[in-house]
Design a protein around this motif. Structure first.
Motif, PDB file in Angstrom:
ATOM      1  N   ASP A 132      -5.069   5.765  -2.824  1.00 47.75           N
ATOM      2  CA  ASP A 132      -4.968   4.839  -1.689  1.00 47.75           C
ATOM      3  C   ASP A 132      -5.379   3.439  -2.124  1.00 47.75           C
ATOM      4  OD1 ASP A 132      -4.231   6.927   0.026  1.00 47.75           O
ATOM      5  OD2 ASP A 132      -6.329   7.444   0.398  1.00 47.75           O
TER       6      ASP A 132
ATOM      7  N   CYS B  61       0.832  -1.207   0.000  1.00 48.21           N
ATOM      8  CA  CYS B  61       0.000   0.000   0.000  1.00 48.21           C
ATOM      9  C   CYS B  61       0.863   1.253   0.000  1.00 48.21           C
ATOM     10  CB  CYS B  61      -0.935  -0.019   1.206  1.00 48.21           C
ATOM     11  SG  CYS B  61      -2.243  -1.251   1.076  1.00 48.21           S
TER      12      CYS B  61
ATOM     13  N   LYS C 107       1.191   4.285  -2.873  1.00 44.22           N
ATOM     14  CA  LYS C 107       1.088   5.706  -2.528  1.00 44.22           C
ATOM     15  C   LYS C 107       2.304   6.483  -3.023  1.00 44.22           C
ATOM     16  CE  LYS C 107      -1.348   8.899  -0.412  1.00 44.22           C
ATOM     17  NZ  LYS C 107      -2.694   9.265  -0.920  1.00 44.22           N
TER      18      LYS C 107
ATOM     19  N   CYS D  74      -8.583   8.926  -5.835  1.00 42.97           N
ATOM     20  CA  CYS D  74      -7.501   8.898  -4.849  1.00 42.97           C
ATOM     21  C   CYS D  74      -6.487   7.803  -5.161  1.00 42.97           C
ATOM     22  CB  CYS D  74      -8.055   8.726  -3.429  1.00 42.97           C
ATOM     23  SG  CYS D  74      -8.592   7.067  -3.013  1.00 42.97           S
TER      24      CYS D  74
END
Length: 278
Positions: A172, A64, A68, A170
């Motif tokens: 994420d 993750c 990012k 986004c």
């Protein structure tokens, strides 16, 4: 063609990682508005992954974080070079007997175990109720324009890049973890150009028919899947990776439930056969 894919069956050798278990990395990136974001993600995400402090102890967190950082890096590049594009992405990372999955957008991976589909993830689309609520809470909107779109534009709700659509689009990633017990057959990673016209169950049927017709030979199975999407009417870019987790000509390892003692001995990683890509 705005798709890119990455296949690293021997992750340890590539990065000189000194561990006792095999590690492998597979990814599909489906670019939109240009190929630059997909190229950037294909070149950087696995490098960002291995450099995370959490990589050795928590691959999910590292994945993750790698997404990012890749998003942030491409946003800076896009600003410098005046690029207006983005990419979805789905990554599978195999470490020993554990499968780690992370994704943004609507590229997807499925696991097939004993011929049955195991859902690993839910794609990020604007019509997902939780995604719709997130976007609206930020002041954006989800409207129908041929399909459900964020602010009437993009049909995905999360992606790397797309600077002009942030924060609604986004960067994420979501993630999942799945223990493997040796009864798993294979993974199929593909972009939405495949999944929009071929269901997971139909994909399994195509693979099963191919293996039966070719005595278990996995060669060209990804080509068969691509052809099935085209035959079903897909006119989008189509990328498919099939990762066999065991030799399809050999019987699967008994699962823990089927083992007479209720325990599967050992924690070794399932052997990987070379992936088929199209």
């Amino acid at each position: 063609m705005e798709d890119k894919h990455v296949i690293i069956p021997d992750f340890n050798t590539l990065f000189n990682v000194q561990v006792d278990v095999e590690q492998a990395y597979f990814a599909v990136f489906d670019g939109h508005g240009g190929v630059d974001a997909a190229i950037y993600a294909a070149n950087h995400l696995h490098v960002n992954l291995v450099h995370q402090e959490s990589f050795s102890q928590d691959p999910s967190e590292a994945l993750c974080r790698a997404f990012k950082l890749t998003d942030e890096g491409f946003v800076k590049k896009a600003s410098r070079e005046h690029l207006r594009c983005g990419t979805t992405g789905v990554v599978t990372f195999l470490r020993g007997g554990t499968l780690y999955v992370a994704w943004l957008g609507d590229s997807q991976v499925i696991l097939v175990r004993r011929g049955q589909v195991v859902e690993l993830m839910k794609p990020h689309k604007p019509d997902r109720e939780d995604e719709k609520q997130r976007i609206e809470a930020l002041g954006g909107c989800v409207i129908w324009f041929g399909t459900w779109r964020v602010n009437g534009s993009l049909s995905v709700s999360r992606a790397i890049g797309d600077s002009e659509h942030k924060p609604y689009i986004c960067g994420d990633a979501d993630h999942s973890v799945f223990p493997l017990d040796g009864s798993e057959d294979y993974l199929i990673l593909a972009c939405d150009g495949f999944w929009d016209t071929v269901s997971p169950e139909e994909a399994v049927r195509v693979v099963s028919d191919h293996l039966q017709e070719n005595n278990g030979d996995t060669t060209m199975v990804a080509h068969k899947l691509v052809a099935s999407a085209r035959d079903a009417g897909s006119s989008d870019n189509i990328t498919v990776i099939v990762v066999f987790l065991r030799d399809p000509r050999s019987p699967p390892t008994p699962s823990a439930e089927e083992d007479e003692e209720g325990v599967v001995e050992g924690e070794g990683s399932p052997p990987l056969t070379p992936p088929e890509t199209r």
